[in-house]
Write an enzyme that holds these catalytic residues in place. Structure first.
Site, short mmCIF file in Angstrom:
data_model
loop_
_atom_site.label_atom_id
_atom_site.label_comp_id
_atom_site.label_asym_id
_atom_site.label_seq_id
_atom_site.Cartn_x
_atom_site.Cartn_y
_atom_site.Cartn_z
N CYS A 195 -13.56 25.66 -7.41
CA CYS A 195 -15.02 25.56 -7.56
C CYS A 195 -15.75 26.14 -6.34
O CYS A 195 -15.71 27.35 -6.14
CB CYS A 195 -15.41 24.10 -7.84
SG CYS A 195 -17.04 23.97 -8.58
N TYR A 196 -16.36 25.31 -5.50
CA TYR A 196 -17.03 25.86 -4.31
C TYR A 196 -16.04 26.70 -3.50
O TYR A 196 -16.37 27.77 -2.99
CB TYR A 196 -17.59 24.72 -3.44
CG TYR A 196 -18.33 25.20 -2.21
CD1 TYR A 196 -19.70 25.46 -2.27
CD2 TYR A 196 -17.66 25.40 -1.00
CE1 TYR A 196 -20.39 25.91 -1.14
CE2 TYR A 196 -18.34 25.85 0.13
CZ TYR A 196 -19.71 26.10 0.05
OH TYR A 196 -20.39 26.55 1.16
N VAL A 208 0.31 -5.53 -0.46
CA VAL A 208 1.25 -4.42 -0.56
C VAL A 208 1.40 -3.67 0.77
O VAL A 208 2.52 -3.45 1.25
CB VAL A 208 0.81 -3.41 -1.65
CG1 VAL A 208 1.79 -2.25 -1.75
CG2 VAL A 208 0.68 -4.10 -2.99
N ASP A 209 0.28 -3.31 1.38
CA ASP A 209 0.36 -2.45 2.57
C ASP A 209 1.07 -3.13 3.74
O ASP A 209 1.97 -2.56 4.34
CB ASP A 209 -1.05 -2.00 3.00
CG ASP A 209 -1.78 -1.27 1.90
OD1 ASP A 209 -1.10 -0.82 0.94
OD2 ASP A 209 -3.01 -1.14 1.98
N SER A 210 0.64 -4.34 4.05
CA SER A 210 1.27 -4.99 5.21
C SER A 210 2.73 -5.34 4.90
O SER A 210 3.59 -5.32 5.79
CB SER A 210 0.48 -6.20 5.69
OG SER A 210 0.50 -7.23 4.73
N SER A 211 3.04 -5.63 3.65
CA SER A 211 4.43 -5.95 3.30
C SER A 211 5.33 -4.73 3.47
O SER A 211 6.44 -4.83 4.00
CB SER A 211 4.53 -6.43 1.85
OG SER A 211 3.79 -7.60 1.68
N HIS A 266 -11.99 22.28 -12.25
CA HIS A 266 -11.25 21.34 -11.38
C HIS A 266 -9.89 21.01 -11.99
O HIS A 266 -9.80 20.16 -12.88
CB HIS A 266 -12.08 20.06 -11.19
CG HIS A 266 -13.28 20.29 -10.34
ND1 HIS A 266 -13.25 20.16 -8.96
CD2 HIS A 266 -14.53 20.69 -10.65
CE1 HIS A 266 -14.44 20.45 -8.47
NE2 HIS A 266 -15.23 20.78 -9.47
N GLY A 295 -17.36 21.47 -3.48
CA GLY A 295 -18.37 20.93 -2.58
C GLY A 295 -19.72 20.98 -3.23
O GLY A 295 -19.91 21.70 -4.22
N SER A 348 -0.01 -10.17 5.47
CA SER A 348 -0.81 -10.98 4.55
C SER A 348 -0.07 -11.22 3.25
O SER A 348 -0.48 -12.06 2.46
CB SER A 348 -2.11 -10.24 4.24
OG SER A 348 -1.82 -9.06 3.49
N GLY A 349 1.00 -10.45 3.03
CA GLY A 349 1.69 -10.53 1.74
C GLY A 349 1.14 -9.50 0.77
O GLY A 349 1.65 -9.34 -0.32
N LYS A 388 -1.77 5.01 -1.78
CA LYS A 388 -1.32 3.70 -2.27
C LYS A 388 -0.08 3.80 -3.17
O LYS A 388 0.86 3.03 -3.03
CB LYS A 388 -2.46 3.05 -3.06
CG LYS A 388 -2.24 1.59 -3.38
CD LYS A 388 -2.67 0.77 -2.21
CE LYS A 388 -2.57 -0.71 -2.48
NZ LYS A 388 -3.12 -1.45 -1.33
#
Ligand code: XMP
Length: 511
Positions: free
Chosen positions: A80-81, A227-230, A170, A53, A224-225, A367
């Site tokens: 870290c934080y 990736v997500d909606s498919s 990190h 943070g 829509s064709g 994704k």
């Protein structure tokens, strides 16, 4: 389900931490540090990760944690934080670094105690990515120093009896060598996770949950064709089959053959698929419009109108399904009730169509997980690995006013570019690539005649977040082939330009 809670203290890499945990096949959720402990306990977490943070733990008003969290008997990894917060809360002390020796930024050579569970099986030295201006002057009782650098004695601390670990660096960023292995060690060796989070398991559980939620109701999805909606469509199809109707609005601004490809890809699925060919009405609305934002607005609104008309025709639809994914949820404030995201499809979805409930079956997924789920569901690779395509489509790739002729020219040139990229085997190396039609015409020579035709621009970028991007160094031979083919095969294009501007200062799209 084995769950890790990533407690968010405002660091820039928090989503990355969560992705790394998921990569290790362990489910996790990001929760704001203000989440009451009672709520966190409901997840029955196998472990907590405190993120980094921007604050200093000793500052008044800096994010703190309920000290009771240390009494739950659940392992904690502080980064870290998060590490400094753990140290301070448990009785250590954190102070501003007085000189450059204790302040560390960037790649730092680090030495590890490989007896510590976090570093089991890993090399005893290597590079870590540091970014801290504070340091732990005193570590709490019970803690050992398990990593150090040339400047700092406490690069990592551990109280193995209680399962508390802290790292100053990190581990989630790629610059830290074996960072993912350290996270994996925490998950498997310390928290006792078994790695049950796989897309195969998720698919089975999600299908069962969707069946229970939807019952015999009707579901509508704007497809829509992309990736997500498919993937959302494929998952819902498996769950509720013919109760699902997908509406694909072909606004005439898709790439070459794209409408047909989307339709074909879903032909085998058992749901109602409605393709609305709305090219004419979109082009009428867009005629003479040259201003990019105005184009976006018109397209967004018209999309909503078409979708709404189709929803009314179907009638009595209880559920509206959306392909919202986890980064959308986190960005809009994690843990909030379902919201209709305006950026999600073209101009968002109508919130004034009467639905009983919103279904978001990908709400928990990143994704890359969505892509993996798509594969599990049997979607073709070209759909799963699609590059992003903006909702307003080619309208923002034809600079200036739109006509069907210009769109067709662009479609042909863009198809050649994509074909040659594929022929050269470069698809995986370019994150977004396309052609755009400039509104510049110039003089050329074709055969023995003079031409006065359009210039097409090629654009390709390499990026991980699409917020900044570098232009791709495409080999000259490939550019040469694309250029030759475009001017030979596409009428009224006599010049091909390659955009060598990064973002910023340019954007990825031309409008
Ligand atoms: P820019 O051009 O802003 O693009 O660098 C960044 C990413 O966003 C996409 N993009 C859009 N996507 N509607 C969308 O759905 C839009 O209006 C839009 N404008 C840009 C662009 O394709 C790139 O991936």
């Amino acid at each position: 389900m084995e769950t890790i809670i990533v407690l968010d203290f405002g660091g820039q890499y928090n989503q990355l931490i969560a992705r790394r945990v998921r990569e290790c096949h362990v489910y996790c959720e990001i929760k704001p540090y203000t989440t009451p402990l009672a709520e966190l306990k409901k997840y029955n977490p196998k472990g907590f990760i405190f993120t980094g943070g921007p604050n200093s733990v000793y500052e008044a008003g800096s994010p703190q944690v309920d000290p009771e969290i240390f009494k739950l008997g659940v392992p904690i990894l502080g980064i870290c934080y998060g590490c400094q917060l753990m140290a301070q809360t448990l009785g250590g002390s954190v102070v501003p670094a007085q000189d450059d020796t204790a302040r560390e930024y960037g790649k730092t050579h680090t030495y590890f105690d490989t007896d510590c569970k976090l570093f089991h099986g890993l090399p005893s030295e290597g590079i870590t990515w540091m970014s801290h201006g504070d340091y732990m002057a005193r570590v709490p009782e019970g803690f050992a120093l398990t990593a150090h650098t040339d400047h700092c004695p406490n690069g990592a601390i551990a109280d193995e009896a209680r399962g508390f670990y802290g790292v100053q660096y990190h581990p989630e960023v790629n610059h830290t060598e074996h960072g993912l292995d350290m996270i994996r060690n925490f998950l498997y060796e310390v928290c006792g996770c078994t790695g049950s989070w796989t897309m195969g398991n998720y698919m089975r559980e999600a299908i069962a949950a969707l069946r229970e939620k939807i019952g015999g109701g009707k579901v509508l999805l704007a497809l829509s064709g992309g990736v997500d909606s498919s993937v959302a469509a494929a998952l819902l199809a498996e769950a509720v089959g013919e109760q699902l109707t997908c509406v694909f609005v072909d606004h005439g601004l898709m790439r070459k053959n794209e409408g047909d490809e989307v339709e074909q890809a879903f032909a085998k699925w058992k749901f109602k698929f409605i393709r609305v060919n709305a090219e004419t009405r979109f082009l009428i609305k867009l005629a003479g419009v040259t201003e990019p934002e105005r184009k976006r607005k018109i397209i967004g609104e018209e999309f909503i109108r078409v979708f709404e008309e189709e929803a009314k025709k179907i009638g009595a639809v209880d559920f509206l399904a959306q392909g919202t994914i986890y980064p959308d949820v986190v960005e809009s404030g994690s843990g909030e009730a379902a919201v209709i995201k305006s950026h999600h499809n073209v101009g968002g979805l109508p919130d004034y169509v009467d639905f009983k409930e919103i279904v978001e079956p990908l709400r928990q997924l990143f994704k890359d997980e969505v892509r993996e789920l798509g594969r599990e569901l049997g979607l073709p690779e070209y759909l799963v690995m699609r590059q992003p395509f903006p909702g307003p489509g080619l309208a923002i790739r034809v600079i200036g006013d739109l006509t069907k002729e210009k769109l067709d020219m662009l479609r042909d040139a863009d198809a050649i570019f994509r074909e040659e990229v594929a022929n050269a085997g470069l698809e995986g190396t370019m994150n977004q690539y396309f052609a755009a039609l400039t509104n510049m015409r110039s003089v050329g020579v074709m055969g023995d005649g003079r031409t006065y035709d359009y210039a097409i621009a090629l654009r390709s970028v390499t990026t991980s977040d699409f917020m900044t991007a570098d232009w791709t160094r495409i080999p000259y031979e490939v550019l040469d082939k694309v250029s030759t083919r475009i001017v030979n095969e596409v009428a009224h294009i006599n010049r091909v330009l390659y955009d060598i501007t990064s973002k910023p200062p340019a954007t990825i799209e031309f409008e």
